[in-house]
Design a protein around this motif. Structure first.
Motif, PDB file in Angstrom:
ATOM      1  N   GLY A 146      -7.272  12.664 -15.829  1.00 36.18           N
ATOM      2  CA  GLY A 146      -7.921  11.892 -14.776  1.00 36.18           C
ATOM      3  C   GLY A 146      -7.045  10.755 -14.306  1.00 36.18           C
ATOM      4  N   GLY A 147      -5.951  10.490 -15.023  1.00 38.44           N
ATOM      5  CA  GLY A 147      -5.000   9.478 -14.613  1.00 38.44           C
ATOM      6  C   GLY A 147      -4.067   9.989 -13.532  1.00 38.44           C
ATOM      7  N   ALA A 148      -3.307   9.059 -12.944  1.00 43.43           N
ATOM      8  CA  ALA A 148      -2.456   9.411 -11.811  1.00 43.43           C
ATOM      9  C   ALA A 148      -1.324  10.343 -12.219  1.00 43.43           C
ATOM     10  CB  ALA A 148      -1.893   8.147 -11.164  1.00 43.43           C
ATOM     11  N   PRO A 296       7.686  17.631 -18.043  1.00 43.52           N
ATOM     12  CA  PRO A 296       8.731  17.837 -17.034  1.00 43.52           C
ATOM     13  C   PRO A 296       9.117  16.558 -16.300  1.00 43.52           C
ATOM     14  CG  PRO A 296       6.629  18.610 -16.209  1.00 43.52           C
ATOM     15  CD  PRO A 296       6.399  18.224 -17.636  1.00 43.52           C
ATOM     16  N   PHE A 297       8.400  15.456 -16.552  1.00 43.74           N
ATOM     17  CA  PHE A 297       8.665  14.196 -15.863  1.00 43.74           C
ATOM     18  C   PHE A 297       9.202  13.137 -16.820  1.00 43.74           C
ATOM     19  CE2 PHE A 297       5.076  16.473 -13.992  1.00 43.74           C
ATOM     20  CZ  PHE A 297       5.624  16.781 -12.749  1.00 43.74           C
ATOM     21  N   GLU A 298       9.766  13.593 -17.913  1.00 41.52           N
ATOM     22  CA  GLU A 298      10.267  12.706 -18.966  1.00 41.52           C
ATOM     23  C   GLU A 298      11.356  11.768 -18.470  1.00 41.52           C
ATOM     24  OE1 GLU A 298      13.015  14.006 -22.432  1.00 41.52           O
ATOM     25  OE2 GLU A 298      10.968  14.263 -23.185  1.00 41.52           O
ATOM     26  N   THR A 299      12.092  12.152 -17.449  1.00 40.83           N
ATOM     27  CA  THR A 299      13.218  11.356 -16.970  1.00 40.83           C
ATOM     28  C   THR A 299      12.882  10.550 -15.720  1.00 40.83           C
ATOM     29  OG1 THR A 299      14.066  13.184 -15.609  1.00 40.83           O
ATOM     30  CG2 THR A 299      14.848  13.046 -17.895  1.00 40.83           C
ATOM     31  N   LEU A 300      11.600  10.531 -15.316  1.00 38.82           N
ATOM     32  CA  LEU A 300      11.201   9.862 -14.070  1.00 38.82           C
ATOM     33  C   LEU A 300      10.345   8.636 -14.337  1.00 38.82           C
ATOM     34  CD1 LEU A 300      10.141  12.900 -11.832  1.00 38.82           C
ATOM     35  CD2 LEU A 300      12.413  11.869 -12.069  1.00 38.82           C
ATOM     36  N   THR A 301      10.410   7.669 -13.429  1.00 37.99           N
ATOM     37  CA  THR A 301       9.448   6.572 -13.422  1.00 37.99           C
ATOM     38  C   THR A 301       8.170   7.050 -12.733  1.00 37.99           C
ATOM     39  OG1 THR A 301      10.136   5.722 -11.272  1.00 37.99           O
ATOM     40  CG2 THR A 301      11.339   4.901 -13.224  1.00 37.99           C
ATOM     41  N   LYS A 302       7.155   6.218 -12.805  1.00 35.58           N
ATOM     42  CA  LYS A 302       5.903   6.584 -12.135  1.00 35.58           C
ATOM     43  C   LYS A 302       6.094   6.617 -10.624  1.00 35.58           C
ATOM     44  CE  LYS A 302       0.969   5.573 -12.823  1.00 35.58           C
ATOM     45  NZ  LYS A 302       0.754   6.218 -14.125  1.00 35.58           N
ATOM     46  N   THR A 325      -7.615   8.777  -8.590  1.00 34.11           N
ATOM     47  CA  THR A 325      -7.442   8.886 -10.035  1.00 34.11           C
ATOM     48  C   THR A 325      -7.764   7.559 -10.711  1.00 34.11           C
ATOM     49  OG1 THR A 325      -5.100   8.260  -9.972  1.00 34.11           O
ATOM     50  CG2 THR A 325      -5.625  10.588  -9.646  1.00 34.11           C
ATOM     51  N   ASN A 326      -7.778   7.567 -12.035  1.00 33.13           N
ATOM     52  CA  ASN A 326      -8.073   6.346 -12.793  1.00 33.13           C
ATOM     53  C   ASN A 326      -7.038   6.175 -13.885  1.00 33.13           C
ATOM     54  OD1 ASN A 326      -9.203   4.560 -14.895  1.00 33.13           O
ATOM     55  ND2 ASN A 326     -11.046   4.583 -13.639  1.00 33.13           N
ATOM     56  N   SER A 327      -6.244   5.107 -13.809  1.00 35.76           N
ATOM     57  CA  SER A 327      -5.194   4.833 -14.785  1.00 35.76           C
ATOM     58  C   SER A 327      -5.503   3.627 -15.661  1.00 35.76           C
ATOM     59  CB  SER A 327      -3.858   4.590 -14.057  1.00 35.76           C
ATOM     60  OG  SER A 327      -3.522   5.654 -13.204  1.00 35.76           O
ATOM     61  N   CYS A 328      -6.703   3.073 -15.539  1.00 36.17           N
ATOM     62  CA  CYS A 328      -7.034   1.822 -16.228  1.00 36.17           C
ATOM     63  C   CYS A 328      -7.144   2.033 -17.737  1.00 36.17           C
ATOM     64  CB  CYS A 328      -8.337   1.258 -15.689  1.00 36.17           C
ATOM     65  SG  CYS A 328      -8.736  -0.400 -16.307  1.00 36.17           S
ATOM     66  N   CYS A 347      -4.300  -4.567 -16.323  1.00 39.85           N
ATOM     67  CA  CYS A 347      -3.807  -4.030 -17.593  1.00 39.85           C
ATOM     68  C   CYS A 347      -2.472  -3.337 -17.349  1.00 39.85           C
ATOM     69  CB  CYS A 347      -4.817  -3.054 -18.206  1.00 39.85           C
ATOM     70  SG  CYS A 347      -5.030  -1.524 -17.240  1.00 39.85           S
ATOM     71  N   PHE A 348      -1.815  -2.896 -18.403  1.00 34.14           N
ATOM     72  CA  PHE A 348      -0.510  -2.262 -18.250  1.00 34.14           C
ATOM     73  C   PHE A 348      -0.608  -1.020 -17.367  1.00 34.14           C
ATOM     74  CE2 PHE A 348       2.957   0.563 -19.651  1.00 34.14           C
ATOM     75  CZ  PHE A 348       4.040  -0.284 -19.438  1.00 34.14           C
ATOM     76  N   GLY A 349      -1.628  -0.182 -17.632  1.00 32.33           N
ATOM     77  CA  GLY A 349      -1.787   1.040 -16.850  1.00 32.33           C
ATOM     78  C   GLY A 349      -1.972   0.752 -15.367  1.00 32.33           C
ATOM     79  N   CYS A 350      -2.811  -0.226 -15.046  1.00 30.66           N
ATOM     80  CA  CYS A 350      -3.062  -0.553 -13.642  1.00 30.66           C
ATOM     81  C   CYS A 350      -1.838  -1.165 -12.978  1.00 30.66           C
ATOM     82  CB  CYS A 350      -4.241  -1.522 -13.545  1.00 30.66           C
ATOM     83  SG  CYS A 350      -5.873  -0.776 -13.788  1.00 30.66           S
ATOM     84  N   LEU A 351      -1.117  -2.043 -13.682  1.00 29.85           N
ATOM     85  CA  LEU A 351       0.030  -2.717 -13.085  1.00 29.85           C
ATOM     86  C   LEU A 351       1.177  -1.742 -12.817  1.00 29.85           C
ATOM     87  CD1 LEU A 351      -0.083  -6.017 -15.154  1.00 29.85           C
ATOM     88  CD2 LEU A 351      -0.603  -5.766 -12.723  1.00 29.85           C
ATOM     89  N   VAL A 352       1.443  -0.843 -13.762  1.00 23.75           N
ATOM     90  CA  VAL A 352       2.478   0.164 -13.531  1.00 23.75           C
ATOM     91  C   VAL A 352       2.060   1.074 -12.378  1.00 23.75           C
ATOM     92  CG1 VAL A 352       3.697   2.127 -14.550  1.00 23.75           C
ATOM     93  CG2 VAL A 352       3.311   0.070 -15.903  1.00 23.75           C
TER      94      VAL A 352
END
Length: 432
Positions: A146-148, A296-302, A325-328, A347-352
Motif C-alpha cells: 500500500g506504500g508508494a 529490482p530497485f535496489e540501486t535507485l532512490t525513491k 498510496t500511504n507511506s506513513c 515521519c521518515f516515510g512521509c519526508l522521503v
C-alpha cells in the motif's frame, strides 16, 4: 531471556500454560481459540499444497512478530536495548529446521537488532489437506503493502510484463484502513495496464490484544520484524505461482543510513536491507524451500523510482496513482481525531516520499496532517516529527564511516552504496 512458544494445538498451549515454562504462549488456530486475528489457516491450505518449508517459515515469522510485539524495549534513543528471545515453534520437520537454527538466528537477529535462539517441535498435521488448485502459475509475484514503492513496483512490473501476462499481488495488513488502499492500487493498475491479468491475495494476520487467559498482552510498537511475515507470505504465494518474488523498495531506504550516533543498532531498521534479503534467500534455498527474492530497485532512490512511473504513464497519471498510496510510519492518527489511513507528513516515510515527489517533478496530491491549516492535529504531529534530526542529517551528509556501518552483503560495493546514499540525501535536501 524471554521464553516463548508458538503452537497450533490447544492442548499443547494449555499444557504449556499449566507448566509455566514459557513467558508467553501464542496459539494459532483458524477457528478455535487463538491469540491471532485474521482468517489465515496455519497450514495455508487456502493456497493449495504449499511447500512445507514455506508453510513453516510463515509460522516462524508469525511467532517472531508476536514475540517482537510482546516484549518491551527500554527507553528510546540510544537507550534502546537488544533483547534476548528463546522462541519455540511447531513445524513440519523439526530436525531439518534445527540444523539451520543458527542461520535463522543470525538472519532474524540482523533484522530486529536482538538476540534470537530457536527451538522446534513437531506440528500437528492439517485436518484437511490443501486443494490441488491448478493453473496458479504467474509470471511474477509482487508484494503490495500500500506504500508508494510497492505500488510503483507493481505498476512497473505490470507494464514490463504486458498484455496476456499475469502477476500475483500479495498484501498483508493489520490496520483495516490500509486494506482499501491496497485494493485501490490493484484497480488502478488494471486501468493503467489493460490486458494484464492479476490476482490479489490479501492476508490479515497479526497478534491480538488478549492472551488465552484473557489478560492483555504487552504492546511494543517498535517492531522491526513485520517484513519477515510479509516476505514469508509472499514466498508461499510465489511458490504456488512458480515465480520470483518482487519486493519493491528504493535502495536508499533499504540501506537506511543512521540519522545520528544514537540511531544505530535496534533503531536502524533492516526490513528490506540487501543483506537481510540475501540471507533469507540463502536460508530458504538451503532448506529446500522457495526463496527467490528480488528487489529490482535496489540501486535507485525513491525519486528515481517515481520518475520511472512518470516516464511510463505520464506526470498526471503518476501524480494520481502515487498520491493514492500511504507511506506513513504511523497509523495511530485516528486516536487524535484524524481520518483513518492519514499521513502525518513529518515521519521518515512521509519526508522521503515528499522529497521524491519534488525530485521527480510530480505534483503531490497527498493530504498530510502537518499541512492542515486549522492546527487540529498539531499535538500529534509534534509527537511524530523527525524534521529537525533529518535536517541535521542532511546538513552533515553521508560520510564513508556511515557506509562502513551499513553491513553491506558480499558483492555490494561500498562506493555504490555511498553514491546511492548521496543521491538520497540530495533528494531530501531539495525538500528541507
Amino acid at each position: 531471556m524471554t521464553r516463548l512458544l508458538l503452537t497450533l494445538s490447544e492442548a499443547a498451549a494449555d499444557a504449556a500454560l499449566e507448566e509455566g515454562g514459557f513467558d508467553e504462549v501464542f496459539l494459532w488456530t483458524r477457528n478455535g481459540r487463538t491469540t491471532f486475528t485474521g482468517g489465515v489457516d496455519p497450514h495455508l491450505t487456502g493456497l493449495g499444497v504449499v511447500n512445507p518449508r514455506n508453510v513453516d517459515l510463515v509460522r516462524i515469522a508469525l511467532g517472531v512478530l508476536a514475540a517482537d510485539r510482546s516484549v518491551h524495549r527500554e527507553a528510546g534513543g540510544s537507550s534502546w536495548n537488544a533483547r534476548d528471545f528463546d522462541l519455540t515453534v511447531e513445524v513440519t520437520d523439526p530436525g531439518t529446521w534445527a540444523q539451520h537454527a543458527e542461520q535463522l538466528s543470525r538472519t532474524v537477529g540482523f533484522l530486529s537488532g536482538d538476540s534470537w535462539a530457536f527451538s522446534f517441535t513437531q506440528a500437528p498435521s492439517a485436518e484437511a489437506t490443501g486443494l490441488p488448485i491448478e493453473e496458479q502459475h504467474h509470471d511474477r509475484t509482487v508484494l503490495l503493502s500500500g506504500g508508494a514503492d510497492s505500488a510503483a513496483g507493481a505498476l512497473l512490473s505490470a507494464i514490463e510484463l504486458g498484455e496476456n501476462h499475469s502477476q500475483s499481488l500479495v498484501s498483508h495488513y493489520s490496520s483495516t484502513a490500509i486494506s482499501p488502499v491496497q485494493q485501490g492500487i490493484v484497480s488502478a493498475i488494471t486501468e493503467l495496464v489493460p490486458g494484464i491479468r492479476q490476482v490479489h491475495h490479501q492476508f490479515r494476520l497479526h497478534r491480538g490484544s488478549k492472551r488465552l487467559d484473557g489478560s492483555s498482552f504487552r504492546s511494543e510498537t517498535s517492531t522491526r520484524t513485520r517484513s519477515l511475515l510479509f516476505l514469508a507470505l509472499g514466498l508461499a504465494v510465489a511458490e504456488r505461482a512458480e515465480s520470483t518474488l518482487w519486493i519493491a523498495e528504493n535502495g536508499f531506504a533499504s540501506l537506511n543510513p543512521p540519522l545520528g550516533p544514537d540511531r544505530r543498532g535496534s533503531l536502524s531498521t533492516h526490513t528490506t536491507h540487501p543483506r537481510f534479503l540475501r540471507e533469507l534467500t540463502a536460508l530458504m534455498q538451503s532448506m529446500g524451500g522457495h526463496g527467490l527474492i528480488e528487489n529490482p530497485f535496489e540501486t535507485l532512490t525513491k525519486g528515481e523510482m517515481f520518475r520511472r512511473v512518470s516516464d511510463a504513464v505520464g506526470i498526471d497519471a503518476a501524480s494520481t496513482y502515487l498520491s493514492s498510496t500511504n507511506s506513513c510510519s504511523h497509523t495511530d492518527g485516528r486516536y487524535s481525531g484524524a481520518p483513518a489511513g492519514s499521513s502525518c507528513g513529518v515521519c521518515f516515510g512521509c519526508l522521503v516520499r515528499r522529497a521524491a515527489f519534488t525530485a521527480a517533478g510530480i505534483p503531490d496530491a497527498t493530504t498530510y496532517l502537518s499541512e492542515e491549516s486549522g492546527g487540529r492535529y498539531s499535538a500529534f504531529v509534534r509527537q511524530k516529527t523527525i524534521v529537525e534530526p533529518l535536517r541535521d542529517f542532511v546538513d552533515r551528509g553521508i560520510r564513508p564511516r556511515d557506509v562502513m556501518a551499513m553491513s553491506l552483503p558480499e558483492g555490494y560495493a561500498a562506493q555504490d552504496a555511498f553514491a546511492l546514499s548521496q543521491r538520497g540525501v540530495d533528494e531530501l535536501r531539495g525538500l528541507l
